[in-house]
Design a protein around this motif. Structure first.
Motif, PDB file in Angstrom:
ATOM      1  N   GLY A 186       0.842  -1.202   0.000  1.00 25.26           N
ATOM      2  CA  GLY A 186       0.000   0.000   0.000  1.00 25.26           C
ATOM      3  C   GLY A 186       0.869   1.240   0.000  1.00 25.26           C
ATOM      4  N   PHE A 187       0.415   2.295  -0.663  1.00 27.77           N
ATOM      5  CA  PHE A 187       1.184   3.537  -0.760  1.00 27.77           C
ATOM      6  C   PHE A 187       0.346   4.749  -0.349  1.00 27.77           C
ATOM      7  N   HIS A 188       0.954   5.641   0.401  1.00 32.05           N
ATOM      8  CA  HIS A 188       0.341   6.951   0.618  1.00 32.05           C
ATOM      9  C   HIS A 188       0.244   7.644  -0.735  1.00 32.05           C
ATOM     10  N   ALA A 189      -0.970   7.960  -1.163  1.00 32.29           N
ATOM     11  CA  ALA A 189      -1.165   8.503  -2.511  1.00 32.29           C
ATOM     12  C   ALA A 189      -1.806   9.882  -2.509  1.00 32.29           C
ATOM     13  N   GLY A 190      -1.878  10.503  -1.320  1.00 33.44           N
ATOM     14  CA  GLY A 190      -2.336  11.885  -1.276  1.00 33.44           C
ATOM     15  C   GLY A 190      -3.699  12.071  -0.656  1.00 33.44           C
ATOM     16  N   PRO A 191      -4.204  13.308  -0.737  1.00 31.84           N
ATOM     17  CA  PRO A 191      -5.501  13.638  -0.134  1.00 31.84           C
ATOM     18  C   PRO A 191      -6.648  12.925  -0.849  1.00 31.84           C
ATOM     19  N   ILE A 192      -7.831  13.013  -0.280  1.00 31.60           N
ATOM     20  CA  ILE A 192      -8.985  12.281  -0.824  1.00 31.60           C
ATOM     21  C   ILE A 192      -9.278  12.703  -2.273  1.00 31.60           C
ATOM     22  N   ASN A 193      -8.931  13.936  -2.652  1.00 26.56           N
ATOM     23  CA  ASN A 193      -9.110  14.354  -4.052  1.00 26.56           C
ATOM     24  C   ASN A 193      -8.391  13.424  -5.015  1.00 26.56           C
ATOM     25  N   ASN A 194      -7.281  12.848  -4.566  1.00 26.65           N
ATOM     26  CA  ASN A 194      -6.495  11.995  -5.454  1.00 26.65           C
ATOM     27  C   ASN A 194      -7.159  10.651  -5.732  1.00 26.65           C
ATOM     28  N   ALA A 195      -8.226  10.344  -4.984  1.00 26.45           N
ATOM     29  CA  ALA A 195      -9.005   9.146  -5.282  1.00 26.45           C
ATOM     30  C   ALA A 195      -9.501   9.179  -6.731  1.00 26.45           C
ATOM     31  N   ALA A 196      -9.683  10.390  -7.277  1.00 30.31           N
ATOM     32  CA  ALA A 196     -10.159  10.508  -8.666  1.00 30.31           C
ATOM     33  C   ALA A 196      -9.251   9.739  -9.623  1.00 30.31           C
ATOM     34  N   ALA A 197      -7.946   9.838  -9.412  1.00 27.60           N
ATOM     35  CA  ALA A 197      -6.997   9.155 -10.305  1.00 27.60           C
ATOM     36  C   ALA A 197      -7.157   7.650 -10.210  1.00 27.60           C
TER      37      ALA A 197
END
Lengths: 225, 225
Positions: A186-197
């Protein structure tokens, strides 16, 4: 050991992705609650899961079945794996039970029938919709959208990384622990906005699966340089 | 051999990503035109590229320098690697020169200063914006958004896959050939709408790079099962 671990509920835990995650977490020793709109459906899924664990020789498992509301109430961490069309209504129904907890949003905003085409919601992503519905006291963390349910359901090793998005680093770190318990990185992938990607990537993977006859996932490359 | 190959122009070919792609394609034997807003800047970049190829012992290269408009006119396939803030205006200025051609859109719609946060445009993606500006007679194919410029500029092997989106399969296939010429695997990733997933993923990778001190990319897993 299991006393220190959070109890996990999976809302919509009777679908392909829900049962896949349930198998992984139960096998890793977590206490699990399968939630469904009706308790009867949850009970059938729980019975199947118990049987499968027995077949796999996994002992000392803890699996309960409840309706979604009770499941959300009784767990410390709650995952939601319902179709996008039930996402908002399910979250609204459990909002009071989620306050102060982590909500793992596995939802992909697919718009049938063109599920291989990216068609994101106006709000940006399912994760942002969830955060908006639940408010800031719920730590919404999106994850697992790119993992093939097929692979989760198997007991074998998984070659798919999980991108974990959410506004609180601590909450992301707890979900990364659950990713690892399920056998993935698992990777830290940023704020919840980044869920879009990550959510949008699922449609790309569906397209690739059709094109290349695969159960594709993604991996992060270029680390440790 | 090179007669049968398309001449490639790179608009905004003086930046990190543009020079990275230029190095790869020239080294693979393609005739290349570096485009820039001013011909002088393009000439400086072309001179650097010639010198680098000589240093690497690459012979028989074809590198020209032009302003963006002439570059677009003289090439069969045109790539654009300008910052998002110049994307629409550059495309508008070369629209007549692109009719009937393939436009490889490498643009990522980053919104500084928060480039590690996904902030997609209303239209969905830079790729869709390009298709809208250029019209249906231009085959817009988005690609290369997830490749670290740093890695492209090196001569070594690259462990990053390229997701190739566009509405025409034939055009995608031609771009996949150029991906392979640049040393990577390319995948049919769906219609131009799916560029949203790939462009958004770049912000996720920027976040990962900050978090894990890496030059991260992505790879497709789960093929050939």
């Amino acid at each position: 050991m299991s006393e220190q671990r959070p109890v996990i509920a999976i809302l919509g835990g009777t679908g392909d992705l829900g049962t896949g995650l349930a198998r992984r977490w139960v096998q890793a020793g977590y206490e699990l609650i399968i939630g469904s709109r009706t308790e009867a459906k949850a009970q059938a899924a729980a019975a199947d899961l118990l049987q499968l664990m027995a077949d796999r020789g996994v002992e000392g498992v803890s699996i309960r079945a409840m309706d979604n509301t009770s499941a959300a109430e009784c767990a410390q961490i709650v995952a939601i794996t319902v179709p996008f069309s039930h996402h908002a209504s399910t979250l609204e129904s459990v909002r009071p039970m989620l306050q102060g907890k982590i909500l793992i949003d596995v939802t992909v905003p697919l718009v049938p029938p063109k599920v291989a085409r990216v068609q994101m919601p106006e709000q940006g992503s399912a994760g942002q919709i969830a955060q908006g519905i639940l408010g800031e006291e719920v730590h919404v963390v999106s994850a697992f959208q790119n993992v093939a349910a097929h692979h989760l359901q198997e007991g074998q090793e998984l070659s798919c990384d999980v991108l974990v998005c959410g506004n609180k680093k601590d909450a992301r770190a707890q979900v990364i622990e659950l990713v690892e318990a399920a056998g993935m990185r698992g990777f830290h992938a940023g704020p919840i906005n980044n869920a879009a990607a990550v959510e949008a990537m699922t449609s790309v993977l569906i397209f690739i699966n059709k094109q290349y006859k695969s159960h594709a996932g993604i991996a992060i490359t270029g680390l440790n340089e």
